[in-house]
Design a protein around this motif. Sequence first.
Motif, short mmCIF file in Angstrom:
data_model
loop_
_atom_site.label_atom_id
_atom_site.label_comp_id
_atom_site.label_asym_id
_atom_site.label_seq_id
_atom_site.Cartn_x
_atom_site.Cartn_y
_atom_site.Cartn_z
N GLN A 463 -9.21 -6.87 7.07
CA GLN A 463 -8.75 -5.58 7.55
C GLN A 463 -9.45 -4.48 6.76
O GLN A 463 -9.69 -4.61 5.56
N PRO A 464 -9.78 -3.37 7.42
CA PRO A 464 -10.42 -2.27 6.69
C PRO A 464 -9.45 -1.63 5.70
O PRO A 464 -8.23 -1.73 5.85
N ASN A 465 -10.00 -0.97 4.71
CA ASN A 465 -9.19 -0.25 3.73
C ASN A 465 -9.18 1.23 4.10
O ASN A 465 -10.20 1.89 4.09
N HIS A 466 -8.02 1.75 4.46
CA HIS A 466 -7.88 3.15 4.80
C HIS A 466 -7.20 3.87 3.63
O HIS A 466 -6.01 3.66 3.39
N PRO A 467 -7.94 4.69 2.90
CA PRO A 467 -7.33 5.37 1.74
C PRO A 467 -6.15 6.25 2.16
O PRO A 467 -6.13 6.81 3.25
N GLU A 468 -5.19 6.36 1.25
CA GLU A 468 -4.06 7.23 1.51
C GLU A 468 -4.53 8.69 1.55
O GLU A 468 -5.38 9.10 0.74
N THR A 519 2.27 6.06 2.66
CA THR A 519 3.06 4.88 2.27
C THR A 519 4.25 5.29 1.40
O THR A 519 5.36 4.77 1.57
N ASP A 533 5.45 -4.90 -0.35
CA ASP A 533 4.04 -4.61 -0.17
C ASP A 533 3.88 -4.02 1.24
O ASP A 533 4.22 -4.67 2.23
N ILE A 535 1.28 -2.20 4.02
CA ILE A 535 -0.11 -1.97 4.40
C ILE A 535 -0.15 -0.86 5.45
O ILE A 535 0.59 -0.90 6.43
N HIS A 537 -2.57 1.59 8.04
CA HIS A 537 -3.84 1.83 8.72
C HIS A 537 -3.71 3.00 9.66
O HIS A 537 -2.61 3.31 10.14
#
Length: 613
Positions: A463-468, A519, A533, A535, A537
């Motif tokens: 899965q891609p990492n989407h910064p906060e 988040t 935890d 996640i 996106h």
Amino acid sequence: MTRAPIRIANFSGYLGDRRTAIDEALAGDPVDVLMGDYLAEITLASLSAAYHRDPSRGYVEYFVRQLRPHLATIAERGTKVVTNAGGFHPARLAEVLRSEVAAAGVDLHVAHIEGDNILTDLGRLGSEGHVFDNLDSGAPLSSWTATPIAANAYLGGWGITEALHAGADIVVCGRVTDASLTVGPAAWWHGWSTDDWDALAGAVVAGHIIECGAHAVGGNFSGFLDIPHRTVPGFPIGEIAADGTCVITKHTRDGGAVTADTVTAQLVYEIQGPVYLNPDVTVRLDHVRVDEVGPDRVAVTGAEGAPPPPTTKVALFGRVGFSVVNTVFVTAPHVEEKIALIRDQLVGALPDGVDVDLTPIGTAADDPESQWAATVALRVMATSDDAETLASAHVGAALGSLYLQGIPGYFHDGAAGLHSAPQPRIDYWPGLLDQTALGHRAVFADGNSLPAPVPTTAPVVPQPNHPEPHEAPLSDRVTRVPLGTVVHARSGDKGGNSNVGVWTPDPRAWLWLRRFLTTDEVRRLLPEAKDLDIIRHEFPDLRAIHFVFKGLLGTGGSSNLRIDQVGKAIGEYLRSRQVLIPDDLLGTTEFDSAGAESAATGTPDDTTTEAAR
């Protein structure tokens, strides 16, 4: 020559869906394929218990009654039927249907798909080195304390394709992926190859949208107040073109509506992020778009495909104990203290080996204007590893004994009674298995079979990492209103994880939403998830944010102790939370609504701080 789009009409979204749906579909607009999905994870668990008791059954028996009156019409029109109603015994359902076809005197060919049921192969597969790593934790199956009573691999759509190519009119499956019920017919119709990745990805998206029946037509939709004729929403139709793009629509005569939002609701439902893994193709959802192209017609484009992962999911179920559930009622005042006394009295009355979980539902009004406004429902779940121990506890009788020795204002629903009979609790283990280990094939009436082609695979795409987002929302004036004033949401389950998709139909609100719904903010709004935890996106083309709450549902809906077992209501709970929303997004500077709290701020910096809470 490029064929016209295939029209696939759904007639079931789960075990228990509206049983008149095939009647409705055949009375509606012309379609090429009727597709029925019955097997959610939690319903598969229920069906596994029935199959374990009687291995000659284990399929969806009422499907036969649904189909029986329409066999002549299906034969006359040349309509194909594809379903996973075969459950744990597709071969038996195929036999029953062949008897029905013979009795009706029509010419229809029935095939079934095999290869998903690997329960008897677990020992052999384990000795060959397959450890069935848990999809969430990575732990090997050997660490699971339950004894498997069912193990079914998620198959792709190529077995269905082979069956249709060989002349089958009705294809009965067990545990194929929900989208495979659409991918298989679309690949057959358009003559796709196993490496037509983008087309296959588009078909997976179409299948994901229509697999849940009335979901895409306004059912279970946060904007239901705007849905016309919502009492009986119809079932969706997917028109899938040769390139995999599709139009989602419905039968003209039926209720409900197909809009960009009803389709988006399903797109963000029960996914794990922008990468959607399927045994036939890895789908990228990052740039999927929905566009209304006519009344009740929504075009879905932008899906991208890549080779599928080398493994597929295996749903394993095992018994982990038993439970008894009752509901009693507690009347204010002093609700917390009264519940504490009920707990103490039950614990003292029940034998060792029985645990009790008490969940209050709702809150009594401060100044109740009716008896029911002063009442809190209390769900009492007693559990034990052993059925005999739990039965000996006589939980219903224990609750019934509290009237004269317990709290004031205590009662139960006399019409519903109190229960003591234990019911099995079934645990869920989502394992992984190499696709090459499966015997995926289409089986015909004469016993002959055709193997499903195995697509080229590639390593799992993460899965891609989407910064906060770090920029705080900016506004001079904000009003405290429910988040649902400007957003829609839909929530669901994937094993022990709960997911929530949140989106806004208003392009003006998107920038605020993506900055606001971080988040950390979700942890504040959903205290149940604050220690999990999470996640996050983003889907900018859908103006959507998607969250996965890992472990919120324990190890799965079939075994956790939550009342909302599979998290279907979490999205609406999130929408009900009051937050500060800029007035310009509400269309007014003075939002006149019950419970709304206008907040004028003194300086831009103060506004930023307040609006970000």
